[in-house]
Design a protein around this motif. Structure first.
Motif, PDB file in Angstrom:
ATOM      1  N   ASP A 130      95.687 -33.547  -3.535  1.00  0.00           N
ATOM      2  CA  ASP A 130      96.225 -33.153  -2.230  1.00  0.00           C
ATOM      3  C   ASP A 130      97.614 -33.780  -2.092  1.00  0.00           C
ATOM      4  O   ASP A 130      98.022 -34.599  -2.924  1.00  0.00           O
ATOM      5  N   HIS A 131      98.314 -33.407  -1.058  1.00  0.00           N
ATOM      6  CA  HIS A 131      99.604 -34.046  -0.804  1.00  0.00           C
ATOM      7  C   HIS A 131      99.915 -34.003   0.687  1.00  0.00           C
ATOM      8  O   HIS A 131      99.431 -33.139   1.417  1.00  0.00           O
ATOM      9  N   THR A 132     100.723 -34.967   1.120  1.00  0.00           N
ATOM     10  CA  THR A 132     101.137 -35.071   2.518  1.00  0.00           C
ATOM     11  C   THR A 132     102.635 -35.315   2.549  1.00  0.00           C
ATOM     12  O   THR A 132     103.143 -36.225   1.867  1.00  0.00           O
ATOM     13  N   ASP A 133     103.357 -34.528   3.328  1.00  0.00           N
ATOM     14  CA  ASP A 133     104.805 -34.683   3.452  1.00  0.00           C
ATOM     15  C   ASP A 133     105.143 -35.709   4.524  1.00  0.00           C
ATOM     16  O   ASP A 133     104.675 -35.619   5.665  1.00  0.00           O
ATOM     17  N   LYS A 134     105.963 -36.678   4.162  1.00  0.00           N
ATOM     18  CA  LYS A 134     106.459 -37.687   5.090  1.00  0.00           C
ATOM     19  C   LYS A 134     107.947 -37.445   5.329  1.00  0.00           C
ATOM     20  O   LYS A 134     108.537 -36.515   4.787  1.00  0.00           O
ATOM     21  N   SER A 135     108.549 -38.311   6.139  1.00  0.00           N
ATOM     22  CA  SER A 135     109.958 -38.102   6.478  1.00  0.00           C
ATOM     23  C   SER A 135     110.881 -38.295   5.281  1.00  0.00           C
ATOM     24  O   SER A 135     111.860 -37.565   5.117  1.00  0.00           O
ATOM     25  N   ASP A 136     110.593 -39.286   4.428  1.00  0.00           N
ATOM     26  CA  ASP A 136     111.478 -39.554   3.297  1.00  0.00           C
ATOM     27  C   ASP A 136     110.747 -39.627   1.964  1.00  0.00           C
ATOM     28  O   ASP A 136     111.295 -40.110   0.974  1.00  0.00           O
TER      29      ASP A 136
ATOM     30  N   LEU B 299     103.739 -41.714  -4.666  1.00  0.00           N
ATOM     31  CA  LEU B 299     104.641 -41.601  -3.525  1.00  0.00           C
ATOM     32  C   LEU B 299     106.016 -41.250  -4.072  1.00  0.00           C
ATOM     33  O   LEU B 299     106.708 -42.102  -4.635  1.00  0.00           O
ATOM     34  N   VAL B 300     106.404 -39.993  -3.925  1.00  0.00           N
ATOM     35  CA  VAL B 300     107.664 -39.511  -4.497  1.00  0.00           C
ATOM     36  C   VAL B 300     108.719 -39.478  -3.399  1.00  0.00           C
ATOM     37  O   VAL B 300     108.628 -38.685  -2.459  1.00  0.00           O
ATOM     38  N   GLY B 301     109.716 -40.337  -3.515  1.00  0.00           N
ATOM     39  CA  GLY B 301     110.756 -40.441  -2.492  1.00  0.00           C
ATOM     40  C   GLY B 301     111.909 -39.492  -2.720  1.00  0.00           C
ATOM     41  O   GLY B 301     112.034 -38.851  -3.767  1.00  0.00           O
ATOM     42  N   VAL B 302     112.787 -39.418  -1.725  1.00  0.00           N
ATOM     43  CA  VAL B 302     113.958 -38.560  -1.823  1.00  0.00           C
ATOM     44  C   VAL B 302     115.049 -39.204  -2.666  1.00  0.00           C
ATOM     45  O   VAL B 302     115.947 -38.525  -3.155  1.00  0.00           O
ATOM     46  N   ASP B 303     114.989 -40.536  -2.827  1.00  0.00           N
ATOM     47  CA  ASP B 303     115.966 -41.221  -3.667  1.00  0.00           C
ATOM     48  C   ASP B 303     115.361 -42.501  -4.221  1.00  0.00           C
ATOM     49  O   ASP B 303     114.323 -42.983  -3.755  1.00  0.00           O
TER      50      ASP B 303
END
Length: 252
Positions: free
Chosen positions: A129-135, A159-163
């Protein structure tokens, strides 16, 4: 007197026809001269004079030629005057840069074999599953295992971040707030640590590893008939093996 008048009329008609003939010749010569100096027929001269005029035949041909040349785009071949087009030719992968565009199938990168090596067998297929967070986006893959007097709920989280900066900050916070007894683990990602919570017959081992934009976690929630079995070291090594394999697969 009558005889003198008649010859005068005849002489007048002859002069008139002579003048008319000369005039016709002169007009013809003028027309030919103008045509020669103008570079072609009157139609050709008019078209040449109105090459840029909207709607003219020449303007239409010019516009068509320009449009055709523009449609072919810039040249990608080398050589003098050529426009060489370069740019990215591949797509992103999870790996050190995190997930590619779209949803990451984390379960496809997880090998739960080391968990089975503790003397258990999977009772259900892996579920992701996956959940979208703000960053960042949190991806999960879970699978339950059961053996003789042993139950393990194996959970993997990415946890895959934007940077990279944001992911590194979250990992540092997790390390700083880890419970007493947390220890660094080498050979997993660029940095990793793990710790056990609980003791006796119910305990949980948690590992966190850093890899570029990805913070990978492996949690083994153990319930056993025999207290302390498997031991902390075996749980640590099992979690490290799962994490190491997942990171390697996310890079492919």
């Amino acid at each position: 007197m009558d005889g003198a008048t008649v010859p005068q009329r005849r002489l007048g008609k002859t002069a008139w026809w002579t003048i008319a003939g000369i005039a016709a010749v002169v007009v013809a010569l003028v027309v030919l001269a103008v045509a020669a100096l103008g570079g072609g027929t009157p139609a050709g001269r008019n078209e040449a004079a109105n090459t840029s005029a909207p709607g003219s035949a020449a303007a239409t041909r010019t516009a068509t030629a320009t449009a055709t040349a523009g449609a072919s785009g810039p040249s990608t071949a080398g050589g003098p005057g050529a426009t060489v087009t370069t740019g990215p030719t591949g797509t992103g992968t999870a790996g050190s840069q995190g997930a590619p565009n779209g949803t990451l199938d984390l379960c496809a990168a997880v090998d739960f074999g080391p968990v089975a090596g503790l003397g258990t067998a999977a009772t259900q297929p892996a579920a992701g599953d996956h959940t979208d967070k703000s960053d960042y986006t949190a991806y999960t893959c879970d699978r339950p295992f059961t053996g003789d007097g042993l139950q393990i709920a194996a959970d993997v989280t990415a946890l895959v971040g934007v940077d990279v900066t944001g992911t590194s900050r979250r990992f540092a916070d997790a390390r700083a707030n880890a419970p007493a007894g947390a220890a660094d683990i080498t050979g997993v990602g660029s940095s990793a640590f793990g710790y056990q919570i609980g003791d006796g017959t119910a305990r949980t081992y948690q590992l966190w590893a850093l890899d570029g934009r990805t913070q990978l976690g492996v949690r083994l929630k153990v319930t056993s008939a025999a207290a302390g079995s498997p031991g902390t070291d075996r749980l640590r090594d099992t979690a490290a093996a799962v994490a190491r394999s997942a990171i390697a697969r996310l890079h492919t």
